[in-house]
Design a protein around this motif. Structure first.
Motif, mmCIF file in Angstrom:
data_model
loop_
_atom_site.group_PDB
_atom_site.id
_atom_site.type_symbol
_atom_site.label_atom_id
_atom_site.label_comp_id
_atom_site.label_asym_id
_atom_site.label_seq_id
_atom_site.Cartn_x
_atom_site.Cartn_y
_atom_site.Cartn_z
ATOM 1 N N ASN A 67 22.515 30.493 93.061
ATOM 2 C CA ASN A 67 21.869 29.188 93.035
ATOM 3 C C ASN A 67 22.412 28.411 94.231
ATOM 4 O O ASN A 67 23.556 27.932 94.211
ATOM 5 C CB ASN A 67 22.192 28.473 91.717
ATOM 6 C CG ASN A 67 21.529 27.111 91.615
ATOM 7 O OD1 ASN A 67 20.973 26.598 92.590
ATOM 8 N ND2 ASN A 67 21.586 26.511 90.438
ATOM 9 N N HIS B 86 16.397 27.141 92.129
ATOM 10 C CA HIS B 86 16.675 27.112 90.687
ATOM 11 C C HIS B 86 16.269 25.756 90.121
ATOM 12 O O HIS B 86 16.330 24.728 90.813
ATOM 13 C CB HIS B 86 18.166 27.337 90.421
ATOM 14 C CG HIS B 86 18.602 28.759 90.611
ATOM 15 N ND1 HIS B 86 18.513 29.423 91.819
ATOM 16 C CD2 HIS B 86 19.150 29.648 89.729
ATOM 17 C CE1 HIS B 86 18.987 30.656 91.683
ATOM 18 N NE2 HIS B 86 19.378 30.817 90.436
ATOM 19 N N ASP B 87 15.852 25.776 88.850
ATOM 20 C CA ASP B 87 15.551 24.509 88.191
ATOM 21 C C ASP B 87 16.838 23.917 87.588
ATOM 22 O O ASP B 87 17.925 24.488 87.741
ATOM 23 C CB ASP B 87 14.457 24.689 87.126
ATOM 24 C CG ASP B 87 14.866 25.632 85.992
ATOM 25 O OD1 ASP B 87 16.085 25.817 85.758
ATOM 26 O OD2 ASP B 87 13.967 26.176 85.329
ATOM 27 N N MET B 88 16.708 22.790 86.910
ATOM 28 C CA MET B 88 17.889 22.104 86.383
ATOM 29 C C MET B 88 18.556 22.859 85.237
ATOM 30 O O MET B 88 19.678 22.550 84.844
ATOM 31 C CB MET B 88 17.515 20.689 85.927
ATOM 32 C CG MET B 88 17.097 19.769 87.080
ATOM 33 S SD MET B 88 18.340 19.684 88.406
ATOM 34 C CE MET B 88 19.699 18.910 87.541
ATOM 35 N N ASN B 89 17.861 23.847 84.698
ATOM 36 C CA ASN B 89 18.442 24.674 83.652
ATOM 37 C C ASN B 89 19.143 25.906 84.213
ATOM 38 O O ASN B 89 19.656 26.734 83.457
ATOM 39 C CB ASN B 89 17.366 25.113 82.661
ATOM 40 C CG ASN B 89 16.735 23.943 81.945
ATOM 41 O OD1 ASN B 89 17.428 23.143 81.325
ATOM 42 N ND2 ASN B 89 15.423 23.822 82.045
ATOM 43 N N GLY B 90 19.162 26.004 85.552
ATOM 44 C CA GLY B 90 19.838 27.113 86.199
ATOM 45 C C GLY B 90 19.028 28.385 86.290
ATOM 46 O O GLY B 90 19.576 29.452 86.592
ATOM 47 N N ALA B 91 17.710 28.302 86.055
ATOM 48 C CA ALA B 91 16.845 29.487 86.121
ATOM 49 C C ALA B 91 16.116 29.526 87.464
ATOM 50 O O ALA B 91 15.650 28.489 87.951
ATOM 51 C CB ALA B 91 15.840 29.473 84.978
#
Length: 312
Positions: A251, A49-54
């Motif tokens: 995540n 996951h990226d830092m935006n939670g995606a």
């Protein structure tokens, strides 16, 4: 012995790329586990996951698309293009290879070739086992899929044993269907009575060995010459990729202890399913590496790979 060591080093040098970026986008969950009562080692991975939670589906698709030339185009053709580019200072020969690789893929989000591409990456960059044959150029039409196994890779041991790895990939929405169909498809290549299935693929290896170094190619081809005693030094193995949709996608970097435990229990249930299917298809005693990769949406990944390649 020195000569044999040199052959092993040259063969291992055929592996392309590092595993860094791939495993950054597809990190492992816990350690690899051997399914009880079998010879199958399961590695479970989830999309990062990226830092935006995606989920990093776009980044994983990009890493896969970037490997399309290695997957599709024989090494000697790549080497000629690189030499021509170095001689002329032009990137045109490399661009041409990218176009050729793109045109070989089936233009459909339901195609299994995305799974084959990811399996290739896992075999080379995670397991370090070089590709013996690139089947994609053997297709008679871009609308068709390759026949036989989804990939053939190998490793060469110090004792002179050539381990051949038959690959099979399944990216389905259902985990149960994916496990079943994967083992059903690979079983003919791994069981004692699978001589004809193996022979058809090995004839392709003999005629289209993806090794450009003449001396190394000659050494490897001895293992596929039925009149040569080196054929007794070949061992069959399997490598499987099973990907499927997983709801409430986790995540890994944000799991608390309770969530980690719940996910670990779910993974354990997948292991039980794998054990049952191995028993069903009489593969419990065969050496198999299995990558179990739950995904947010398998069709979305396939579509993104094709779009990143410019194939749709």
């Amino acid at each position: 012995m020195v000569e044999e060591a040199s052959v092993i080093e040259r063969f291992q040098a055929l592996v392309r790329g590092g595993n860094g970026s791939l495993l950054d986008f597809l990190p492992p969950f816990e350690d690899a586990v051997t399914v009880p009562g079998t010879a199958t080692l399961v590695r479970t991975h989830f999309v990062a996951h990226d830092m935006n939670g995606a989920p990093a589906v776009e980044q994983l698709a990009g890493a896969m698309a970037e490997a399309a030339v290695d997957f599709c185009i024989p090494r000697d053709k790549i080497e000629r293009a690189l030499a021509e580019s170095a001689r002329t200072g032009s990137a045109a020969p490399i661009v041409s290879l990218n176009e050729q690789a793109r045109d070989l893929f089936v233009k459909s989000a339901g195609s299994g070739e995305g799974g084959e591409l990811l399996l290739f990456l896992l075999l080379e960059r995670v397991l370090g086992r070089p590709q013996l044959i690139s089947k994609m150029p053997l297709k008679t039409s871009s609308a068709m899929h390759v026949h036989g196994s989804d990939g053939i890779h190998a490793s060469l041991a110090e004792d002179g044993v050539l381990d051949v790895y038959w690959g099979e990939s399944k990216l389905y929405q259902s985990s149960s269907a994916a496990f079943k169909d994967c083992f059903e498809s690979i079983a003919p290549f791994l069981k004692d009575d699978g001589v004809e299935e193996r022979k058809r693929d090995l004839l392709l290896v003999r005629d289209h060995l993806n090794v450009s170094q003449a001396a190394l190619a000659a050494h490897l081809l001895e293992y596929f010459d039925e009149s040569n005693p080196k054929t007794l030094r070949v061992r069959w193995n399997g490598v499987c990729l099973v990907g499927f949709d997983h709801k409430k996608y986790p995540n890994l970097s944000a799991l608390d202890e309770k969530q980690h435990q719940a996910l670990s229990q779910q993974v354990g249930r997948w292991h039980e399913t794998i054990g049952g299917r191995l028993d069903e298809f009489e593969l419990v005693g065969v050496n198999i590496d299995l990558f179990c990769i739950p995904m947010p949406d398998v069709n979305a990944l396939r579509t993104r790979v094709l779009k990143r390649m410019g194939a749709m």
